[in-house]
Design a protein around this motif. Structure first.
Motif, short mmCIF file in Angstrom:
data_model
loop_
_atom_site.label_atom_id
_atom_site.label_comp_id
_atom_site.label_asym_id
_atom_site.label_seq_id
_atom_site.Cartn_x
_atom_site.Cartn_y
_atom_site.Cartn_z
N PRO A 54 0.81 -1.24 0.00
CA PRO A 54 0.00 0.00 0.00
C PRO A 54 0.84 1.28 0.00
CG PRO A 54 -0.01 -1.05 2.17
CD PRO A 54 0.65 -2.01 1.23
N SER A 55 2.12 1.16 0.32
CA SER A 55 2.97 2.35 0.27
C SER A 55 3.08 2.90 -1.15
CB SER A 55 4.37 2.02 0.81
OG SER A 55 4.95 0.97 0.05
N LEU A 56 2.93 2.03 -2.15
CA LEU A 56 2.95 2.51 -3.54
C LEU A 56 1.75 3.39 -3.83
CD1 LEU A 56 4.08 -0.76 -5.37
CD2 LEU A 56 5.47 1.24 -4.80
N TYR A 57 0.63 3.04 -3.20
CA TYR A 57 -0.57 3.87 -3.36
C TYR A 57 -0.34 5.26 -2.76
CZ TYR A 57 -5.31 5.62 -2.68
OH TYR A 57 -6.44 6.41 -2.68
N MET A 58 0.26 5.32 -1.59
CA MET A 58 0.52 6.62 -0.96
C MET A 58 1.51 7.43 -1.80
SD MET A 58 -1.44 6.75 1.55
CE MET A 58 -0.78 8.34 2.12
N ALA A 59 2.51 6.77 -2.37
CA ALA A 59 3.47 7.49 -3.22
C ALA A 59 2.79 8.05 -4.46
CB ALA A 59 4.61 6.56 -3.61
N SER A 60 1.91 7.25 -5.06
CA SER A 60 1.19 7.73 -6.24
C SER A 60 0.22 8.85 -5.88
CB SER A 60 0.44 6.57 -6.90
OG SER A 60 -0.53 6.03 -6.02
N TYR A 61 -0.37 8.77 -4.68
CA TYR A 61 -1.28 9.83 -4.25
C TYR A 61 -0.53 11.15 -4.05
CZ TYR A 61 -4.66 12.46 -1.49
OH TYR A 61 -5.50 13.44 -1.03
#
Length: 264
Positions: free
Chosen positions: A86-93
């Protein structure tokens, strides 16, 4: 002889006066209508070129987004990878938020090639990755159904915006009121969520969101066309593409909340 000279002198004076008279209104404005028609034709040509450019970029954005959503929906290894990181989601956000601020607030930057294109590409990839992450938690039938509904709604709104005489661009008050209602619902959800999930409250929020961004899609489309009270400048093709793309993405996300079923 004197009488003949006098008559000829008077006639010559009248001819001089006639030559020195200012032109009539019809003579003065003889070329105005032709110039106005030429300027109108030039404006229509520029606007049509602007519309084609916006929709060409928008089609590329939607194709990339659908491809990434399909990857995380149909490919099990990719779905497992994104759900366990889920850290990839935060980075993309964070990337999405930064590029959105840059494109929305910096007018000179979004008009400057190639930086506007680079930021738009980064923005599209980050948003597509976010939507792929969200879609991975819904079952395949729900995602496909919401994609189909979104396509039908977008086509209907586009046809309405092109053909209707209703001026949606003058309804800022209605859109602002719906935005306030959405904000109040979001505050209520943030208070209620820690105590438990309330399906009907989330459903109301999703329905209001779908209605709001359908209206925003009509608003931004008519701003793009430029045949209503308010219009967007042909120089702002990046901002116009950004606005319509976000309307479609948010519409899809709210429809997914309404009709989407969780993956088993």
């Amino acid at each position: 002889m004197k009488k003949g000279k006098t008559v000829s002198a008077l006639l010559s004076c009248q001819q001089v006066n006639i030559q020195n008279e200012p032109p009539s209104y019809q003579e003065a404005t003889a070329g105005y209508e032709e110039m106005q028609a030429q300027f109108s034709w030039d404006d229509q040509t520029i606007r049509r070129t602007f519309i084609r450019k916006v929709y060409a970029i928008l089609m590329v954005q939607l194709f990339v987004t659908v491809a990434i959503v399909a990857l995380f929906t149909f490919c099990a290894p990719a779905r497992f990878f994104i759900q366990t990181n889920p850290s990839l989601y935060m980075a993309s956000y964070l990337t999405f938020f930064a590029t959105y601020i840059a494109l929305s607030c910096c007018g000179d930057l979004r008009r400057q090639v190639p930086w506007n294109i680079i930021l738009l590409v980064v923005f599209t990839l980050s948003m597509a990755f976010m939507m792929g992450f969200v879609s991975s938690f819904y079952n395949t039938k729900s995602v496909v159904l919401c994609l189909g509904i979104t396509a039908i709604v977008c086509f209907s709104v586009t046809v309405f915006s092109f053909q209707s005489k209703v001026d949606v661009t003058s309804c800022q008050g209605v859109l602002f009121s719906l935005c306030v209602v959405m904000l109040l619902c979001a505050i209520m959800l943030s208070i209620v969520v820690p105590f438990g999930y309330v399906p009907w409250l989330h459903a109301i929020y999703a329905v209001l969101g779908a209605i709001l961004f359908t209206l925003f899609l009509a608003f931004d489309t008519q701003m793009l066309l430029g045949n209503k009270r308010y219009a967007i400048s042909p120089e702002e093709y990046v901002f116009a593409t950004l606005s319509i793309y976000l309307d479609i993405i948010y519409l899809f996300s709210f429809l997914l909340q309404i009709t989407g079923g969780g993956r088993d």
